[in-house]
Design a protein around this motif. Structure first.
Motif, mmCIF file in Angstrom:
data_model
loop_
_atom_site.group_PDB
_atom_site.id
_atom_site.type_symbol
_atom_site.label_atom_id
_atom_site.label_comp_id
_atom_site.label_asym_id
_atom_site.label_seq_id
_atom_site.Cartn_x
_atom_site.Cartn_y
_atom_site.Cartn_z
ATOM 1 N N SER A 9 0.815 -0.838 -0.228
ATOM 2 C CA SER A 9 0.121 0.344 0.335
ATOM 3 C C SER A 9 0.444 1.521 0.127
ATOM 4 O O SER A 9 1.035 1.639 0.756
ATOM 5 N N LEU A 10 1.834 0.954 -1.084
ATOM 6 C CA LEU A 10 2.445 2.208 -1.391
ATOM 7 C C LEU A 10 1.905 3.820 -1.592
ATOM 8 O O LEU A 10 1.095 3.658 -2.827
ATOM 9 N N ASN A 11 2.448 4.742 -1.218
ATOM 10 C CA ASN A 11 1.528 6.403 -2.011
ATOM 11 C C ASN A 11 2.346 7.442 -1.872
ATOM 12 O O ASN A 11 3.453 6.817 -0.585
ATOM 13 N N VAL A 12 2.089 7.781 -2.716
ATOM 14 C CA VAL A 12 3.473 8.900 -2.420
ATOM 15 C C VAL A 12 3.133 10.590 -2.837
ATOM 16 O O VAL A 12 1.723 10.589 -4.395
ATOM 17 N N HIS A 13 3.323 11.506 -2.216
ATOM 18 C CA HIS A 13 2.637 12.866 -1.997
ATOM 19 C C HIS A 13 3.379 13.819 -3.171
ATOM 20 O O HIS A 13 4.702 13.812 -1.932
ATOM 21 N N PHE A 14 2.908 14.375 -3.788
ATOM 22 C CA PHE A 14 3.772 16.209 -3.489
ATOM 23 C C PHE A 14 3.272 17.007 -3.954
ATOM 24 O O PHE A 14 2.223 16.967 -4.838
ATOM 25 N N GLY A 15 3.665 17.403 -2.697
ATOM 26 C CA GLY A 15 2.993 18.317 -2.060
ATOM 27 C C GLY A 15 1.389 18.124 -2.058
ATOM 28 O O GLY A 15 0.758 17.064 -1.307
ATOM 29 N N ALA A 16 0.510 18.789 -2.950
ATOM 30 C CA ALA A 16 -1.180 18.605 -2.658
ATOM 31 C C ALA A 16 -0.947 17.252 -3.425
ATOM 32 O O ALA A 16 -2.842 16.654 -4.127
ATOM 33 N N THR A 17 -0.500 16.810 -4.479
ATOM 34 C CA THR A 17 -0.747 15.971 -5.409
ATOM 35 C C THR A 17 -0.359 14.143 -5.236
ATOM 36 O O THR A 17 0.623 14.179 -4.653
ATOM 37 N N HIS A 18 -1.374 13.901 -5.071
ATOM 38 C CA HIS A 18 -1.090 12.710 -4.926
ATOM 39 C C HIS A 18 -1.098 11.593 -6.278
ATOM 40 O O HIS A 18 -1.471 11.423 -7.195
ATOM 41 N N ALA A 19 0.293 11.364 -6.227
ATOM 42 C CA ALA A 19 1.294 10.868 -7.866
ATOM 43 C C ALA A 19 1.154 8.790 -7.942
ATOM 44 O O ALA A 19 0.840 8.952 -8.443
ATOM 45 N N VAL A 20 1.116 8.463 -6.254
ATOM 46 C CA VAL A 20 1.082 6.892 -6.220
ATOM 47 C C VAL A 20 0.017 6.291 -5.709
ATOM 48 O O VAL A 20 -0.302 7.094 -4.563
ATOM 49 N N LYS A 21 -0.951 5.478 -5.979
ATOM 50 C CA LYS A 21 -2.356 6.036 -5.000
ATOM 51 C C LYS A 21 -1.930 4.462 -4.262
ATOM 52 O O LYS A 21 -2.483 3.101 -5.804
ATOM 53 N N GLY A 22 -1.574 4.109 -3.366
ATOM 54 C CA GLY A 22 -2.107 2.640 -3.081
ATOM 55 C C GLY A 22 -1.811 1.752 -3.559
ATOM 56 O O GLY A 22 -2.206 0.444 -3.640
ATOM 57 N N VAL A 23 -0.237 1.638 -4.198
ATOM 58 C CA VAL A 23 0.360 0.122 -4.944
ATOM 59 C C VAL A 23 0.642 -0.576 -3.684
ATOM 60 O O VAL A 23 1.655 -0.525 -2.850
ATOM 61 N N THR A 24 0.062 -2.217 -4.200
ATOM 62 C CA THR A 24 0.769 -3.345 -3.783
ATOM 63 C C THR A 24 1.295 -4.294 -4.524
ATOM 64 O O THR A 24 0.373 -4.365 -5.349
#
Lengths: 252, 280, 318
Positions: A9-24
């Motif tokens: 469940s990997l998430n990456v945010h750049f500031g307000a941008t949700h670039a990667v959403k819950g990746v397993t």
């Protein structure tokens, strides 16, 4: 097959941008996994999360976990520098160090970290360059500046530099996108050989390349993992409609 | 006269006027320069480089102690000014958050505009008073304060020009950020950093005001860093305002040497600097 | 070495890292800049406390400067600094802007490049050398040719009355003008280079002559930047010490005539500080320094704000 790297469940945010959403997603050992998807789908972002390159991007936030051999590399007591020694990376554009010779570029991982014995250095340079099939082309001009090489040679030099420090995993971020077809072919052959010793994760926007070099393919769309499976399956009988649309060229 | 003719006439007049202004700017500057060269060449001699100034009334003598003193002051100032400037720039370019970096950058720009005589007064209050005497150290400290903002701003601009991909290549090899910064980023920007350093040295080589009550000047050779020391710009100043023809000649010779050194540094800076320095 | 690497690969425990130490070092150096600025203001203020306490506001209105009587009023120096700098700027601004326009808009590129390189080199000449030329060449020339002419022909105007001394307010104005012109020209040139080509082309396409194009697009676009350059020049002129000290005559008096000697704030510091006769004397000089520092800080802050606006328009990080 062992899972060398496991995203949970990997998430990456750049500031307000949700670039990667819950990746397993799991990456099997000693195989090539391709990450494909249209531009802006977060595939490079996922790749750069695996060796903690986002640590230095202001405003970037990574949550969830990434396990290397079962150890979470985002745990508090983990040194990102040690992680990057185990997980090497090859970039989109060849980026040898411009002020260094071919020889010094290969051992740059050692030199930048301190000293290396002369005998060891010679051995590392020869074996690394042989592995990337560059030895015969450059053995007579090891002291020449690395920028004198062609683009394809530079990229193979960068791969040699990466394997010289003996990583376990090699991340490749569209390694052929700046190269001509012949140089691309050489890199692809090289990837095929390297997987005997290393776990390789390659991001590519070229679906033929993914089909040619990878054992497993993961398809990303808008920051989410859509589908992941054995490469022949993904390219012949994808389960999801989006995947099929993409590989048949209906979008992206 | 038709409207169009009038407009063209006006255009011609203004163009001519701007040409005249340019000449008005260049002519005095060229006159000054030519005068320095003419007077300097006719006044310079071997003695100028090997002798120290003679007492009032005697002819001859040179500025050897001033040249050595200036070199020493520049060296000492560089020892303090270059590390602070360069590593401060590393902070701005590599670590600093945007707001605090902006504040520091602004402070550096403002500091660069503080009159150099004030720098001298501050060095006097901070070093001369506690040490109970004028000294080379105080002079070098004042010069370092002038050097820091120049080195900082040029180094920062150069560091920003180093491509991110090079830093990433090094980081991806498992090299810690600090080693990457020292051995890859700074190394790649080295020529540009050299440019900034040379420009800063050129600037402080001619500074006089901050030395007036720090280094003070010295008629003789000075043995210790805690003693007053001679410096070329100070000697030029003292000789220029003296009533003696012979000292005026020494001042012209000194001016020629100083200008030559500065143009040399400037040319070296241009050679190193691939990118032009911005005054903004 | 290689085996060592193999074992090291499994050490993922964090050590006290070089990164922490290195970053700390750069933080210290970066904040040194801020500290220097604050320290300057603080030191100058502390050293001027005795004079501040003794004279209060009378310090800036008093006209008498007498070390023997310990009576200190700074007005003649403030007057001298303001008049010399403002007049110098008044003369230098049109010359500099005209030259910068000539370099960027009129001269062929190669020639413009030569002129601007020359101007930049001349901006680097130390002020003591301008002073040397000023006192040994310009002042005698003023005394023998220019000033007698002015006082004979234009003597009915108070500004040109009096005996020609050579070393005078007029000499200071000229030397300051010569010194700030290269600085203002160089910065104005950079400002003018930021004017987008498209805007200039738009004006030309409307049928504007070159001067109209400059009036319509170049000058309005560069206005705040040019103002910044001029204000920066003002800061340099006010703080300029050596050259002015050498040509202004160093006489603390307030005279309307440009031909009489005068005195400026930096000059009195340069001449008297090293040999200040009493604690109060040196404190009074420190207070002059403090006034000078505060004024130049305000001027520089203003100039930088204007110029940073320009570099931001250019899309460059400030």
């Amino acid at each position: 097959m062992n899972h060398k790297v496991l995203l949970y469940s990997l998430n990456v945010h750049f500031g307000a941008t949700h670039a990667v959403k819950g990746v397993t997603l799991a990456f099997p050992e000693n195989s090539v996994t391709a990450i494909i998807g249209p531009s802006g789908c977060g595939k490079s972002t996922v790749l750069r999360a695996i060796n903690r390159m986002h640590d230095l991007t202001p405003g970037a936030r990574v949550s969830g976990s990434i396990a290397l051999d079962g150890t979470n590399i985002y745990a508090n007591n983990v040194d990102p520098v040690a992680i990057r020694r185990r997980i090497g990376m090859v970039f989109q554009k060849p980026n040898p160090f411009p002020a260094m010779s071919i020889y010094d570029n290969v051992i740059s991982g050692y030199k930048l970290n301190g000293r290396i014995r002369r005998d060891d250095a010679d051995e590392v340079v020869e074996s690394s360059l042989k592995r990337v099939a560059l030895w015969d082309e450059v053995k007579d001009r090891l002291r020449a500046n690395a920028m004198e090489l062609s683009g394809g040679q530079q990229q193979r030099l960068c791969i040699a530099r990466t394997i010289a420090v003996k990583p376990e995993v090699i991340l490749m971020d569209e390694p052929c996108s700046a190269l001509d077809p012949i140089a691309t072919m050489k890199i692809e052959e090289l990837i095929e050989e390297l997987k005997e010793k290393y776990t390789i994760i390659i991001v590519t926007h070229n679906m033929q390349q993914a089909a040619r070099v990878s054992d497993v393919t993961a398809f990303f769309y808008l920051g989410e993992l859509v589908e992941c499976g054995d490469t022949p399956m993904i390219f012949t009988k994808p389960e999801k409609r989006q995947t099929e649309d993409y590989i048949t060229g209906r979008f992206g | 006269m038709s409207r169009l003719t009038f407009r063209h006439a006006k255009n011609g007049c203004m163009t001519f006027l701007m040409g005249v202004f340019t000449l008005a700017v260049l002519i005095p500057l060229i006159l000054i320069f030519a005068h320095i060269v003419r007077m300097g060449i006719s006044s310079i001699s071997v003695d100028f480089f090997t002798q120290i100034p003679r007492p009032t009334g005697e002819t001859g003598g040179g500025m050897a102690n001033g040249m050595v003193g200036s070199a020493l002051l520049i060296f000492l100032a560089s020892c303090l000014g270059i590390p602070v400037g360069v590593f401060g720039a590393v902070y701005l370019a590599e670590y600093g958050g945007s707001r605090i970096s902006t504040v520091i950058r602004f402070a550096a720009d403002v500091l660069a505009g503080v009159p150099s005589i004030i720098t001298g007064m501050v060095a006097y209050a901070l070093l001369v008073v506690p040490m109970k005497g004028f000294s080379a150290l105080a002079g070098a400290f004042a010069l370092a304060l002038i050097m820091i903002p120049i080195v900082l701003r040029t180094t920062e601009e150069q560091l920003k020009l180093v491509p991110v991909t090079l830093r990433e290549a090094s980081l991806a090899l498992g090299v810690p950020l600090w080693r990457t910064t020292l051995k890859v980023t700074l190394r790649s920007a080295l020529k540009g950093v050299m440019t900034g350093v040379l420009l800063a040295i050129a600037r402080i080589a001619g500074e006089t005001a901050p030395l007036l009550f720090t280094a003070l000047g010295n008629q003789f050779w000075s043995g210790k860093l805690t003693e007053p020391i001679a410096a070329m710009p100070l000697q030029i100043f003292n000789f220029a305002i003296s009533p003696y023809e012979d000292w005026h000649r020494l001042a012209w010779a000194g001016a020629l040497v100083l200008v030559t050194v500065m143009f040399g540094l400037s040319l070296a800076a241009r050679y190193f600097g691939r990118t032009k320095q911005s005054g903004l | 070495m290689l085996q060592e690497t193999d074992t090291r690969r499994w050490q993922i425990e964090k050590k006290l890292s070089g990164d922490f130490v290195f970053k700390g070092l750069t933080v210290v150096f970066a904040f040194t800049i801020l500290a220097i600025l604050l320290l300057m203001v603080e030191e100058m203020h502390r050293e001027s406390l005795p004079a501040l306490a003794k004279f209060g506001w009378r310090f800036v209105t008093g006209r008498e400067w007498d070390a023997v009587q310990s009576s200190f009023g700074a007005l003649p120096f403030i007057w001298g600094s303001v008049i010399s700098s403002v007049l110098a700027l008044f003369l230098a601004t049109p010359l500099s802007v005209g030259t910068a326009l000539f370099i960027t808009e009129i001269a062929p590129q190669r020639f413009g490049g030569v002129v601007s390189a020359l101007v930049e080199l001349l901006a680097a000449i130390p002020s003591v050398i301008y002073g040397l030329w000023g006192v040994l060449v310009m002042a005698p020339w003023l005394q023998q040719s220019v000033e007698p002419f002015l006082s004979e022909r234009l003597g009915f105007i108070p500004v040109f009355q009096g005996t020609p001394y050579g070393v005078s307010m007029l000499a200071a104005v000229f030397i300051l003008m010569i010194m700030v012109v290269p600085i203002i020209t160089a910065i104005t040139r950079e400002v003018l280079l930021t004017v987008p080509q498209s805007q200039k082309e738009a004006a030309v396409a409307l049928g504007a002559t070159r001067w109209e194009m400059i009036r319509m697009t170049v000058l309005p676009y560069g206005r705040s930047g040019i103002l910044g350059a001029v204000i920066l020049g003002l800061g340099r002129a006010i703080g300029e010490t050596m050259a002015v000290t050498m040509v202004i005559g160093n006489t603390p008096q307030i005279s309307l005539s440009l031909l009489s000697p005068a005195y400026t704030m930096p000059s009195v510091i340069a001449n008297e500080f090293a040999e200040a006769s009493s604690k109060l004397h040196s404190s009074a000089l420190m207070e002059i320094g403090l006034i000078l520092l505060v004024v130049t800080l305000i001027i520089n802050i203003l100039a930088r704000l204007l110029l940073w606006g320009v570099s931001r328009q250019r899309g460059r990080t400030p």
